[in-house]
Design a protein around this motif. Structure first.
Motif, PDB file in Angstrom:
ATOM      1  N   LEU A 113       0.829  -1.203   0.000  1.00 28.64           N
ATOM      2  CA  LEU A 113       0.000   0.000   0.000  1.00 28.64           C
ATOM      3  C   LEU A 113       0.867   1.257   0.000  1.00 28.64           C
ATOM      4  CD1 LEU A 113      -3.224   0.578   2.075  1.00 28.64           C
ATOM      5  CD2 LEU A 113      -1.464   2.332   2.000  1.00 28.64           C
ATOM      6  N   VAL A 114       1.838   1.317   0.903  1.00 25.27           N
ATOM      7  CA  VAL A 114       2.677   2.521   1.013  1.00 25.27           C
ATOM      8  C   VAL A 114       3.556   2.680  -0.229  1.00 25.27           C
ATOM      9  CG1 VAL A 114       4.483   3.645   2.346  1.00 25.27           C
ATOM     10  CG2 VAL A 114       2.637   2.435   3.526  1.00 25.27           C
ATOM     11  N   GLY A 115       4.201   1.584  -0.664  1.00 26.95           N
ATOM     12  CA  GLY A 115       5.036   1.651  -1.857  1.00 26.95           C
ATOM     13  C   GLY A 115       4.229   1.965  -3.100  1.00 26.95           C
ATOM     14  N   GLY A 116       3.038   1.371  -3.210  1.00 28.36           N
ATOM     15  CA  GLY A 116       2.183   1.636  -4.362  1.00 28.36           C
ATOM     16  C   GLY A 116       1.737   3.085  -4.413  1.00 28.36           C
ATOM     17  N   ALA A 117       1.450   3.666  -3.246  1.00 33.60           N
ATOM     18  CA  ALA A 117       1.049   5.076  -3.199  1.00 33.60           C
ATOM     19  C   ALA A 117       2.170   5.980  -3.690  1.00 33.60           C
ATOM     20  CB  ALA A 117       0.642   5.458  -1.775  1.00 33.60           C
ATOM     21  N   MET A 118       3.406   5.665  -3.285  1.00 30.65           N
ATOM     22  CA  MET A 118       4.544   6.473  -3.717  1.00 30.65           C
ATOM     23  C   MET A 118       4.766   6.359  -5.223  1.00 30.65           C
ATOM     24  SD  MET A 118       8.533   6.365  -2.486  1.00 30.65           S
ATOM     25  CE  MET A 118       8.923   4.913  -3.467  1.00 30.65           C
ATOM     26  N   LEU A 119       4.652   5.132  -5.753  1.00 33.52           N
ATOM     27  CA  LEU A 119       4.873   4.933  -7.184  1.00 33.52           C
ATOM     28  C   LEU A 119       3.791   5.613  -8.017  1.00 33.52           C
ATOM     29  CD1 LEU A 119       6.015   1.185  -7.253  1.00 33.52           C
ATOM     30  CD2 LEU A 119       7.432   3.228  -7.452  1.00 33.52           C
ATOM     31  N   LEU A 120       2.533   5.492  -7.586  1.00 34.33           N
ATOM     32  CA  LEU A 120       1.442   6.117  -8.338  1.00 34.33           C
ATOM     33  C   LEU A 120       1.564   7.638  -8.301  1.00 34.33           C
ATOM     34  CD1 LEU A 120      -1.141   5.887  -9.953  1.00 34.33           C
ATOM     35  CD2 LEU A 120      -2.430   5.709  -7.798  1.00 34.33           C
ATOM     36  N   ALA A 121       1.898   8.188  -7.141  1.00 25.74           N
ATOM     37  CA  ALA A 121       2.088   9.642  -7.046  1.00 25.74           C
ATOM     38  C   ALA A 121       3.235  10.104  -7.935  1.00 25.74           C
ATOM     39  CB  ALA A 121       2.337  10.038  -5.593  1.00 25.74           C
ATOM     40  N   SER A 122       4.283   9.298  -8.034  1.00 28.85           N
ATOM     41  CA  SER A 122       5.423   9.653  -8.891  1.00 28.85           C
ATOM     42  C   SER A 122       5.002   9.704 -10.356  1.00 28.85           C
ATOM     43  CB  SER A 122       6.560   8.642  -8.708  1.00 28.85           C
ATOM     44  OG  SER A 122       7.034   8.655  -7.388  1.00 28.85           O
ATOM     45  N   MET A 123       4.201   8.737 -10.776  1.00 25.39           N
ATOM     46  CA  MET A 123       3.749   8.724 -12.168  1.00 25.39           C
ATOM     47  C   MET A 123       2.809   9.894 -12.458  1.00 25.39           C
ATOM     48  SD  MET A 123       3.278   4.665 -13.081  1.00 25.39           S
ATOM     49  CE  MET A 123       2.399   4.203 -11.600  1.00 25.39           C
ATOM     50  N   LEU A 124       1.942  10.218 -11.506  1.00 26.33           N
ATOM     51  CA  LEU A 124       1.015  11.335 -11.696  1.00 26.33           C
ATOM     52  C   LEU A 124       1.718  12.687 -11.647  1.00 26.33           C
ATOM     53  CD1 LEU A 124      -1.989  10.109  -9.502  1.00 26.33           C
ATOM     54  CD2 LEU A 124      -1.874  10.178 -12.000  1.00 26.33           C
ATOM     55  N   SER A 125       2.945  12.709 -11.075  1.00 23.06           N
ATOM     56  CA  SER A 125       3.654  13.976 -10.951  1.00 23.06           C
ATOM     57  C   SER A 125       3.998  14.575 -12.314  1.00 23.06           C
ATOM     58  CB  SER A 125       4.927  13.794 -10.122  1.00 23.06           C
ATOM     59  OG  SER A 125       5.864  12.961 -10.792  1.00 23.06           O
ATOM     60  N   LEU A 126       4.020  13.758 -13.359  1.00 20.83           N
ATOM     61  CA  LEU A 126       4.264  14.286 -14.697  1.00 20.83           C
ATOM     62  C   LEU A 126       3.159  15.274 -15.070  1.00 20.83           C
ATOM     63  CD1 LEU A 126       6.335  13.944 -16.974  1.00 20.83           C
ATOM     64  CD2 LEU A 126       4.810  12.261 -18.008  1.00 20.83           C
ATOM     65  N   GLY A 173      12.517   3.854  -9.757  1.00 23.74           N
ATOM     66  CA  GLY A 173      13.711   3.074  -9.461  1.00 23.74           C
ATOM     67  C   GLY A 173      13.864   2.825  -7.976  1.00 23.74           C
ATOM     68  N   ALA A 174      13.525   3.838  -7.165  1.00 19.81           N
ATOM     69  CA  ALA A 174      13.609   3.679  -5.716  1.00 19.81           C
ATOM     70  C   ALA A 174      12.696   2.560  -5.233  1.00 19.81           C
ATOM     71  CB  ALA A 174      13.253   4.992  -5.027  1.00 19.81           C
ATOM     72  N   GLY A 175      11.538   2.431  -5.865  1.00 21.02           N
ATOM     73  CA  GLY A 175      10.635   1.345  -5.496  1.00 21.02           C
ATOM     74  C   GLY A 175      11.108  -0.008  -5.977  1.00 21.02           C
ATOM     75  N   LEU A 176      11.835  -0.020  -7.097  1.00 19.48           N
ATOM     76  CA  LEU A 176      12.300  -1.291  -7.658  1.00 19.48           C
ATOM     77  C   LEU A 176      13.481  -1.890  -6.901  1.00 19.48           C
ATOM     78  CD1 LEU A 176      12.166  -0.586 -11.504  1.00 19.48           C
ATOM     79  CD2 LEU A 176      10.756  -2.200 -10.222  1.00 19.48           C
ATOM     80  N   GLY A 177      14.322  -1.040  -6.278  1.00 16.17           N
ATOM     81  CA  GLY A 177      15.533  -1.509  -5.626  1.00 16.17           C
ATOM     82  C   GLY A 177      15.305  -2.644  -4.640  1.00 16.17           C
ATOM     83  N   PRO A 178      14.486  -2.431  -3.602  1.00 10.36           N
ATOM     84  CA  PRO A 178      14.249  -3.499  -2.631  1.00 10.36           C
ATOM     85  C   PRO A 178      13.586  -4.737  -3.248  1.00 10.36           C
ATOM     86  CG  PRO A 178      13.568  -1.379  -1.747  1.00 10.36           C
ATOM     87  CD  PRO A 178      13.846  -1.172  -3.204  1.00 10.36           C
ATOM     88  N   ILE A 179      12.745  -4.534  -4.272  1.00 13.06           N
ATOM     89  CA  ILE A 179      12.093  -5.676  -4.925  1.00 13.06           C
ATOM     90  C   ILE A 179      13.120  -6.542  -5.634  1.00 13.06           C
ATOM     91  CG2 ILE A 179      10.444  -6.350  -6.724  1.00 13.06           C
ATOM     92  CD1 ILE A 179       8.907  -3.775  -6.108  1.00 13.06           C
ATOM     93  N   LEU A 180      14.004  -5.908  -6.410  1.00 10.42           N
ATOM     94  CA  LEU A 180      15.014  -6.656  -7.155  1.00 10.42           C
ATOM     95  C   LEU A 180      15.997  -7.355  -6.220  1.00 10.42           C
ATOM     96  CD1 LEU A 180      15.765  -4.074 -10.003  1.00 10.42           C
ATOM     97  CD2 LEU A 180      14.360  -6.134 -10.136  1.00 10.42           C
ATOM     98  N   VAL A 181      16.422  -6.658  -5.168  1.00 10.95           N
ATOM     99  CA  VAL A 181      17.354  -7.268  -4.220  1.00 10.95           C
ATOM    100  C   VAL A 181      16.686  -8.427  -3.489  1.00 10.95           C
ATOM    101  CG1 VAL A 181      18.642  -6.882  -2.078  1.00 10.95           C
ATOM    102  CG2 VAL A 181      18.780  -5.220  -3.933  1.00 10.95           C
ATOM    103  N   GLY A 182      15.426  -8.243  -3.110  1.00 10.01           N
ATOM    104  CA  GLY A 182      14.710  -9.322  -2.436  1.00 10.01           C
ATOM    105  C   GLY A 182      14.611 -10.564  -3.303  1.00 10.01           C
ATOM    106  N   LEU A 183      14.322 -10.369  -4.594  1.00  9.85           N
ATOM    107  CA  LEU A 183      14.246 -11.515  -5.505  1.00  9.85           C
ATOM    108  C   LEU A 183      15.607 -12.170  -5.676  1.00  9.85           C
ATOM    109  CD1 LEU A 183      11.883 -10.046  -8.261  1.00  9.85           C
ATOM    110  CD2 LEU A 183      11.310 -11.795  -6.573  1.00  9.85           C
ATOM    111  N   ALA A 184      16.653 -11.348  -5.809  1.00 11.47           N
ATOM    112  CA  ALA A 184      18.001 -11.884  -6.020  1.00 11.47           C
ATOM    113  C   ALA A 184      18.483 -12.671  -4.809  1.00 11.47           C
ATOM    114  CB  ALA A 184      18.975 -10.744  -6.325  1.00 11.47           C
TER     115      ALA A 184
END
Length: 396
Positions: A51-64, A351-362
């Motif tokens: 929820l928190v990460g999704g809110a940040m990502l959606l707000a980032s996309m809408l910032s355009l 990218g900030a949201g992707l970092g922990p996801i990619l590291v967690g998967l790796a």
């Protein structure tokens, strides 16, 4: 820094104060979001992160689109409205009885803060000559880090009095800023920039896609943000896997966060004010080199001092890259599209949201230390895109 602040127009100082205070208002709620969602809405840790990460990502996309509003509306009206919306959103968060409502209000709050931030950056460019912009960006980033360091501590104190109080205080800060900026803000800021007939958002977005300098730099920003955007999250993931001692992980993570905060607050202005448009590429490559050196240090660190030393080197990269990105956007953005260009730069939060996801998967599939090789690869690829973007900027 105080001498520089005294030399700025009152409108610039007010913009710095507004972004600092609004960042503080958001930071106040940071330490309690997970607990609040778990206690009041019954969400699991995984659901809360989504929820928190999704809110940040959606707000980032809408910032355009928020950047487009900065270019087409009077900044005074926009900042007053967004700070008021920020206040209402935090009151809505307190009143939310479902995760969906909480998510919507959180997106609105994040987006309102982002639009104010973009308006401030565009305002700096309108109010200051080119040779002072790098310095004011460095000051702004220093203030933001002070807010992120102090806000959570204030939030913890407020939580002890009442678990809704951090959100209420954040709302009151937003309301107060709205009133202050309505009274004192520069009302003719848009007219200080070059006037052009306003194009529709779709037309502007398509035009930006044709600007290969911006595309290259946005991709570079996303890839570099994978590394520094949420480094505390992926370093904690790595430490949990390698140390198998939660208490030791918490202690070491605290040392790293403190080292980063102190380095940024102490060195950001000293270094950031020296970054110039004429030497942008060497500075960017120096920042990339610091990231690589810091990641290599993390991969071999075996003690708390070694981890902190690696974090200091890593933070030097962050201190260089953040203002350099601002300077690059200032270099390539058309005068009438500064807001939407800064909105595009904000997409690096993806990218900030992707970092922990990619590291967690790796971490689930490779030897733990290998994650630093992946992160170094992201830095090197970001450097390639930065080089392509600055090369095109020199040719343009």
């Amino acid at each position: 820094m105080l001498r520089a602040l005294k030399g700025y127009p009152a409108a610039v100082r007010l913009l710095l104060f507004t972004t600092f205070t609004l960042t503080m208002a958001r930071a106040i709620t940071l330490p309690y979001l997970v607990v609040y969602l778990s206690t009041h809405l019954g969400l699991s840790v995984g659901q809360t992160g989504l929820l928190v990460g999704g809110a940040m990502l959606l707000a980032s996309m809408l910032s355009l689109y928020g950047g487009h509003l900065v270019d087409t509306l009077h900044s005074h009206t926009l900042i007053v409205a967004c700070t008021l919306v920020f206040a209402v959103a935090f009151l809505g968060i307190v009143a939310s009885t479902s995760a969906a409502l909480f998510f919507c209000f959180l997106v609105i709050a994040y987006l309102a803060q982002t639009v104010v931030d973009i308006a401030a950056k565009a305002g700096f460019c309108a109010l200051l000559p080119e040779n002072q912009r790098g310095e004011v960006f460095a000051i702004k980033y220093t203030f933001n880090n002070i807010a992120w360091a102090a806000g959570p501590m204030l939030g913890v104190l407020l939580i002890e009095a009442d678990d809704h109080l951090p959100f209420v205080v954040s709302a009151l800060i937003g309301l107060s800023l709205s009133l202050v900026y309505y009274r004192l803000g520069e009302r003719n800021l848009l007219s200080l920039r070059e006037e052009r007939p306003a194009a529709g958002f779709t037309q502007v977005a398509l035009g930006m896609l044709r600007d290969r300098r911006l595309v290259c730099f946005t991709l570079g920003g996303v890839l570099s943000a994978v590394v520094f955007g949420q480094f505390t999250a992926y370093l904690s993931q790595y430490l949990v896997v390698t140390l198998n001692d939660p208490a030791e992980v918490a202690r070491l993570a605290g040392y790293l966060v403190t080292t980063n905060a102190l380095a940024v607050i102490g060195l950001q202005y000293l270094i950031g004010r020296r970054i110039t448009r004429q030497h942008l590429m060497p500075w960017l490559m120096a920042g990339m080199a610091m990231f690589v050196a810091g990641l290599l240090g993390f991969s071999v660190a075996a003690s708390a001092p070694a981890w902190c030393l690696a974090m200091l080197v890593f933070t030097l990269g962050e201190i260089i890259v953040i203002p350099a990105e601002f300077m690059f956007i200032d270099l390539i953005a058309p005068e009438h599209l500064r807001g939407v260009y800064y909105g595009a730069q904000n997409l690096s939060n993806l990218g900030a949201g992707l970092g922990p996801i990619l590291v967690g998967l790796a971490l689930g599939h490779v030897v733990p230390v290998t994650v630093f090789c992946l992160l170094i690869g992201s830095v090197l690829l970001a450097a390639v895109f930065y080089w392509m973007g600055t090369r095109r900027a020199r040719q343009a």
